[in-house]
Design a protein around this motif. Structure first.
Motif, PDB file in Angstrom:
ATOM      1  N   HIS A 124       0.639  -1.314   0.041  1.00 22.17           N
ATOM      2  CA  HIS A 124       0.003   0.132   0.137  1.00 22.17           C
ATOM      3  C   HIS A 124       0.809   0.872   0.122  1.00 22.17           C
ATOM      4  CE1 HIS A 124      -3.038  -2.832   1.035  1.00 22.17           C
ATOM      5  NE2 HIS A 124      -2.186  -3.425   1.736  1.00 22.17           N
ATOM      6  N   GLY A 126       0.555   4.989   1.105  1.00 22.70           N
ATOM      7  CA  GLY A 126      -0.520   6.188   2.721  1.00 22.70           C
ATOM      8  C   GLY A 126       0.067   6.590   1.677  1.00 22.70           C
ATOM      9  N   THR A 136      -5.031   6.328   1.070  1.00 26.89           N
ATOM     10  CA  THR A 136      -4.656   4.953   1.113  1.00 26.89           C
ATOM     11  C   THR A 136      -4.436   4.271  -0.123  1.00 26.89           C
ATOM     12  OG1 THR A 136      -4.569   4.818   3.316  1.00 26.89           O
ATOM     13  CG2 THR A 136      -3.884   2.815   2.274  1.00 26.89           C
TER      14      THR A 136
END
Length: 195
Positions: A124, A126, A136
């Protein structure tokens, strides 16, 4: 009494602040690989205590293979494998340290942060303004851009001196994963104090 002499002092500017205009774009310039603060971009990592630190650049003579021509932290300081290299790869550390692409806003205004990413679903990105998580982004390997990349734009207001952090992380803090991120840029839609 004591006396001393000084001579030949000088100051060299590595970067010069310029006026920012609407429509200006600040790309992450990998042609100047090995230098921090090019167009306002930095290679950093988020430590396990949440603080941000600049990564060290290791040239091709680094003793550890994965550190060669990459940004990382000295192993004698952190004992963890994580890095950002010039093949658009970032590698998340097994002990929770996270690679960070960071941009310091040279002016107040409204900006678009753009990045193209590729990777497995447990990776991921952020997107933060200072400590505020704005979005996100989950990675996929089936994007519509060449190589399976996907394009993402996050719009936000910034005040001069704000930090924009793109923080790579994985679901499992005890696992190494890699992701790809490329063509980072910041575009100023408007310049001036946000309403």
């Amino acid at each position: 009494t004591r006396q001393g002499w000084f001579r030949n002092q000088s100051i060299t500017y590595k970067t010069v602040e310029k006026d920012v205009a609407e429509g200006d774009v600040f790309p992450l310039d990998t042609d100047q690989w090995g230098s921090q603060n090019i167009n306002g971009w930095y290679y950093m990592y988020q430590n396990t205590d949440g603080s941000f630190r600049e990564m060290t650049f290791f040239d091709g003579t680094a003793e550890i293979g994965w550190q060669q021509n990459a940004y990382s932290a000295p192993m004698n300081e952190v004992w963890e494998m994580f890095f950002i290299n010039n093949q658009n790869i970032f590698f998340v550390g097994e002990n929770g340290r996270k690679p960070v692409y960071a941009f310091k806003a040279p002016a107040s205004g409204n900006i678009d942060v753009y990045v193209e990413i590729h990777g497995t679903g447990d990776v991921h990105l952020g997107v933060y303004r200072n400590t505020d998580l704005l979005q996100t982004i989950d990675f996929v390997t089936t994007g519509t851009l060449p190589g399976g990349f996907t394009a993402h734009t996050v719009t936000m207001d910034v005040v001069k001196g704000d930090w924009v952090y793109l923080i790579g992380y994985v679901d499992d803090t005890n696992g190494n994963r890699q992701g790809w991120a490329r063509n980072h840029s910041v575009k100023y839609n408007t310049v001036g104090q946000p309403d």
